[in-house]
Scaffold this active site. Structure first.
Site, PDB file in Angstrom:
ATOM      1  CE  LYS A  79      -3.933  -2.216   2.175  1.00 48.15           C
ATOM      2  NZ  LYS A  79      -4.546  -2.672   3.422  1.00 48.15           N
ATOM      3  CD  GLN A 127      -3.549  -4.330   6.633  1.00 48.66           C
ATOM      4  OE1 GLN A 127      -3.379  -3.394   5.845  1.00 48.66           O
ATOM      5  NE2 GLN A 127      -4.281  -5.377   6.319  1.00 48.66           N
ATOM      6  CG  ASP A 130      -9.859   0.247   4.799  1.00 51.18           C
ATOM      7  OD1 ASP A 130      -9.685  -0.028   3.598  1.00 51.18           O
ATOM      8  OD2 ASP A 130      -9.164  -0.213   5.722  1.00 51.18           O
TER       9      ASP A 130
END
Ligand code: NAD
Length: 296
Positions: free
Chosen positions: A54, A98, A121
């Site tokens: 990422k 994460q 997200d």
């Protein structure tokens, strides 16, 4: 008939290029780069790979990547404080924590601490609510990537019969909402669905997000269906080597469907590309700079 392979890798590459162009435009207009902060708690090997990739993709797209690593035994409050400081940092447009988090942390509480306008997200309940009622927010990256692949392949989805297999908060549910908003007729199937093959056989569009290797067979599919395979399952391959397969039996599906996403190389690459897209959209919104609705 042999179906067409939907090349998610190529589509994702072109989306990343577009994001790069708009990231440069953003930098000119805002006098700063867009920025994504990624927080990793613990040493989970798969998470480390995701975070590294990422970060690399963010920089390649012309945005700043801020990485924060915390030990597995970090107290939950320290993570909440970190998120709070990122919420207040004007150089940070998107925040991603994460998952999975270590067991002593409450994931829902952690996600609820992220400013919804930086929640790229799309996991915050405010963003789930915004999607449910059709307000502007952030949509989880994987289902939004699936919708992009479907619209690229089929154009208008109005009136299509869509079956989404799986009802998770991060894939199945938002996928069903996106398809409903795109005017498809949507069925959500799950572990308690009766006669799953019969339900799937109705579908012009099948999205499988289950986590069961090659569960969806060729004879479950309506001829000509478009099949999006979200599953990522590691199975024993030849010579004892691990092999990645999806939730759909790809070889069988290719004989019946009109188009199928492969695993790997289908939905997977879309997830990071959409994360970059969401981050840039967050940056434009944060600075109050107009971005053409269809630009990204
Ligand atoms: P999850 O475990 O949260 O949800 C799985 C869903 O499948 C559940 O809603 C369950 O009801 C349903 N299900 C389970 N067994 C079933 C059965 N026998 N028949 C019908 N439905 C059944 O999983 P998730 O987070 O939604 O992920 C699903 C899959 O997608 C996993 O393989 C995951 O690795 C993959 N995934 C891929 C990406 C990507 O970037 N490509 C992103 C997220 C998830």
């Amino acid at each position: 008939m042999t179906a067409e392979k939907i090349d998610g890798k190529a589509f994702a590459a072109s989306l990343r290029e577009t994001v790069g162009r708009y990231a440069a435009e953003f930098e000119r207009k805002a006098n700063r780069k867009a920025g994504l902060a990624v927080v990793l708690v613990g040493e989970d090997p798969a998470s480390q790979v995701y975070v590294r990739s990422k970060g690399k993709s963010t920089v390649e797209a012309g945005m700043n990547s801020f990485e924060f690593r915390m030990d597995a035994d970090t107290p939950e409050q320290a993570l909440l404080d970190k998120i709070d400081s990122l919420n207040r940092d004007d150089a940070v447009d998107g925040i991603l924590v994460q998952l999975p988090l270590p067991k002593h942390m409450d994931e829902a509480k952690v996600i609820a601490t992220i400013n919804p306008d930086k929640d790229v997200d799309g996991f915050h309940v405010i963003n789930a609510g915004r999607l449910a009622v059709g307000q502007e927010g952030f949509v989880p990256c994987t289902p939004l990537g699936c919708l992009m692949l479907l619209e690229d392949r089929l154009g208008d989805l109005s009136g299509k019969e869509a079956v989404v297999i799986g009802r998770s908060n991060i894939v199945g549910k938002p996928m069903a909402q996106l398809l409903t908003d795109a005017n498809a007729t949507v069925t959500i199937a799950h572990s308690r669905t009766k006669d799953l093959p019969g339900v799937v056989r109705r579908a012009d569009i099948v999205v499988a997000a289950v986590g069961r290797p090659e569960m969806v067979k060729g004879d479950w599919l309506k001829p000509g269906a478009v099949v999006i395979d979200v599953g990522i399952n590691r199975i024993e391959g030849e010579g004892g080597k691990g092999k990645l397969v999806g939730d759909v039996d790809y070889q069988e599906a290719m004989q019946v469907a009109s188009a199928v996403t492969p695993v790997p190389g289908g939905v997977g690459p879309m997830t990071i590309a959409v994360l970059l897209r969401n981050t840039l959209v967050a940056a434009y919104r944060q600075e109050g700079i107009a971005l053409d609705k269809d630009a990204l």
